[in-house]
Design a protein around this motif. Sequence first.
Motif, short mmCIF file in Angstrom:
data_model
loop_
_atom_site.label_atom_id
_atom_site.label_comp_id
_atom_site.label_asym_id
_atom_site.label_seq_id
_atom_site.Cartn_x
_atom_site.Cartn_y
_atom_site.Cartn_z
N ARG A 83 0.83 -1.20 0.00
CA ARG A 83 0.00 0.00 0.00
C ARG A 83 0.87 1.25 0.00
O ARG A 83 1.97 1.26 0.54
CB ARG A 83 -0.91 0.02 1.23
CG ARG A 83 -2.00 -1.01 1.23
CD ARG A 83 -2.81 -0.94 2.52
NE ARG A 83 -3.39 0.36 2.73
CZ ARG A 83 -3.18 1.12 3.80
NH1 ARG A 83 -2.37 0.72 4.76
NH2 ARG A 83 -3.77 2.29 3.93
N HIS A 84 0.36 2.31 -0.61
CA HIS A 84 1.04 3.59 -0.60
C HIS A 84 0.34 4.51 0.41
O HIS A 84 -0.87 4.71 0.33
CB HIS A 84 1.05 4.22 -1.99
CG HIS A 84 2.02 3.56 -2.92
ND1 HIS A 84 1.70 2.42 -3.63
CD2 HIS A 84 3.30 3.88 -3.26
CE1 HIS A 84 2.75 2.06 -4.37
NE2 HIS A 84 3.72 2.92 -4.16
N VAL A 85 1.10 5.00 1.36
CA VAL A 85 0.57 5.83 2.44
C VAL A 85 1.15 7.23 2.32
O VAL A 85 2.37 7.42 2.27
CB VAL A 85 0.92 5.23 3.82
CG1 VAL A 85 0.47 6.17 4.93
CG2 VAL A 85 0.26 3.86 3.98
N GLY A 86 0.27 8.24 2.26
CA GLY A 86 0.71 9.61 2.17
C GLY A 86 0.78 10.29 3.52
O GLY A 86 0.43 9.70 4.56
N LEU A 87 1.23 11.53 3.55
CA LEU A 87 1.33 12.35 4.76
C LEU A 87 2.27 11.76 5.80
O LEU A 87 2.18 12.07 6.99
CB LEU A 87 -0.06 12.55 5.39
CG LEU A 87 -1.14 13.19 4.53
CD1 LEU A 87 -2.48 13.17 5.25
CD2 LEU A 87 -0.75 14.62 4.16
N TYR A 88 3.19 10.91 5.36
CA TYR A 88 4.07 10.23 6.31
C TYR A 88 5.18 11.17 6.79
O TYR A 88 5.84 11.84 6.00
CB TYR A 88 4.69 9.00 5.64
CG TYR A 88 5.49 8.13 6.56
CD1 TYR A 88 4.88 7.38 7.57
CD2 TYR A 88 6.88 8.07 6.45
CE1 TYR A 88 5.61 6.58 8.43
CE2 TYR A 88 7.62 7.27 7.31
CZ TYR A 88 6.98 6.54 8.30
OH TYR A 88 7.73 5.75 9.15
N GLU A 89 5.35 11.22 8.12
CA GLU A 89 6.38 12.04 8.77
C GLU A 89 6.26 13.52 8.41
O GLU A 89 7.27 14.23 8.28
CB GLU A 89 7.79 11.51 8.46
CG GLU A 89 8.06 10.15 9.11
CD GLU A 89 9.50 9.69 8.96
OE1 GLU A 89 10.18 10.15 8.00
OE2 GLU A 89 9.94 8.88 9.78
N GLY A 90 5.04 13.99 8.27
CA GLY A 90 4.80 15.41 8.06
C GLY A 90 4.23 16.05 9.31
O GLY A 90 4.41 15.53 10.43
N ASP A 91 3.52 17.15 9.14
CA ASP A 91 2.95 17.89 10.27
C ASP A 91 1.51 17.49 10.56
O ASP A 91 0.74 18.27 11.12
CB ASP A 91 3.03 19.40 9.99
CG ASP A 91 4.47 19.91 10.03
OD1 ASP A 91 5.33 19.22 10.63
OD2 ASP A 91 4.73 20.99 9.48
N VAL A 92 1.15 16.26 10.15
CA VAL A 92 -0.15 15.67 10.49
C VAL A 92 0.12 14.38 11.25
O VAL A 92 0.82 13.50 10.75
CB VAL A 92 -0.99 15.39 9.23
CG1 VAL A 92 -2.31 14.73 9.61
CG2 VAL A 92 -1.25 16.68 8.45
N ILE A 93 -0.43 14.29 12.45
CA ILE A 93 -0.26 13.09 13.26
C ILE A 93 -1.54 12.29 13.16
O ILE A 93 -2.63 12.77 13.50
CB ILE A 93 0.02 13.46 14.74
CG1 ILE A 93 1.18 14.46 14.84
CG2 ILE A 93 0.28 12.22 15.58
CD1 ILE A 93 2.47 13.97 14.23
N PHE A 94 -1.43 11.03 12.69
CA PHE A 94 -2.61 10.18 12.53
C PHE A 94 -2.16 8.72 12.53
O PHE A 94 -0.98 8.43 12.74
CB PHE A 94 -3.37 10.54 11.24
CG PHE A 94 -2.67 10.18 9.96
CD1 PHE A 94 -3.19 9.21 9.12
CD2 PHE A 94 -1.48 10.82 9.58
CE1 PHE A 94 -2.55 8.87 7.92
CE2 PHE A 94 -0.85 10.50 8.40
CZ PHE A 94 -1.38 9.51 7.57
N PHE A 95 -3.08 7.81 12.31
CA PHE A 95 -2.82 6.38 12.50
C PHE A 95 -1.72 5.81 11.61
O PHE A 95 -1.11 4.80 11.96
CB PHE A 95 -4.12 5.57 12.33
CG PHE A 95 -4.93 5.95 11.12
CD1 PHE A 95 -4.68 5.42 9.87
CD2 PHE A 95 -5.97 6.86 11.26
CE1 PHE A 95 -5.44 5.78 8.77
CE2 PHE A 95 -6.75 7.22 10.17
CZ PHE A 95 -6.47 6.69 8.90
N ASN A 96 -1.45 6.43 10.45
CA ASN A 96 -0.38 5.94 9.58
C ASN A 96 0.93 6.69 9.77
O ASN A 96 1.94 6.34 9.15
CB ASN A 96 -0.80 6.02 8.11
CG ASN A 96 -1.72 4.88 7.71
OD1 ASN A 96 -1.67 3.79 8.30
ND2 ASN A 96 -2.57 5.11 6.73
#
Length: 224
Positions: A83-96
Amino acid sequence: MAINLQKGQTIDLRKNDKGESVYDLSQVTIGLGWDVRQKQSGFLGKLFGGKEEEYDLDAIAFLLDSNGKVANLGRTVQTQNGRHVGLYEGDVIFFNSMKHPSGHIWLTGDNRTGAGDGDDEQIIVKLDQLDQRYQKILFVVSIYQGREKNQHFGMVENAFIRAVDARGKEIAKYSLSGDATMNGKCSMVFSEVYRHNGEWKFRAIGEPYNTDNFVDILKNYTYQ
């Protein structure tokens, strides 16, 4: 004593209701809790052992700059299952992407049921160490696959968000129980923490959205 907030109310996180600086903001826990309203089970439900659906409420945090925007949307990565997961290690904290690269804010885990007392999910932030470029943290809650499963905040009761200081003292709590006005609403901007004149403030928002995808809300806070 902790302050029970009303929608729209703002307090100083470091000070109590007497204006005394009593809270330790070196590490603040933003806790989320909820219960699912129990359905009335009739004869057939009992006969066939009807089981309550699980509600998966996800806590998300947007770190905003002085313009009220998320400056770093992270990157897209490929997981082990392809799977391709976006927003990784950015300024959004979420389950991925559960921990910010700075190490100063993180999500502790994903509770899929809301069962039990106390916080069901927690986001922990070291406010005193957070970089000055972050002026506000917005806390969003979404019901995973809420539209598909016809699950919404009208079915959720005893929902709350609270702030607890580094010594375990509850600073403030904002409670929200679902009613008819929440029917069909699958996401909620619950609260925000923001800087003001060198102090951290906490504001209860309680703004519902139809979408069950927090990215739809995130679009309001990006430069793109």
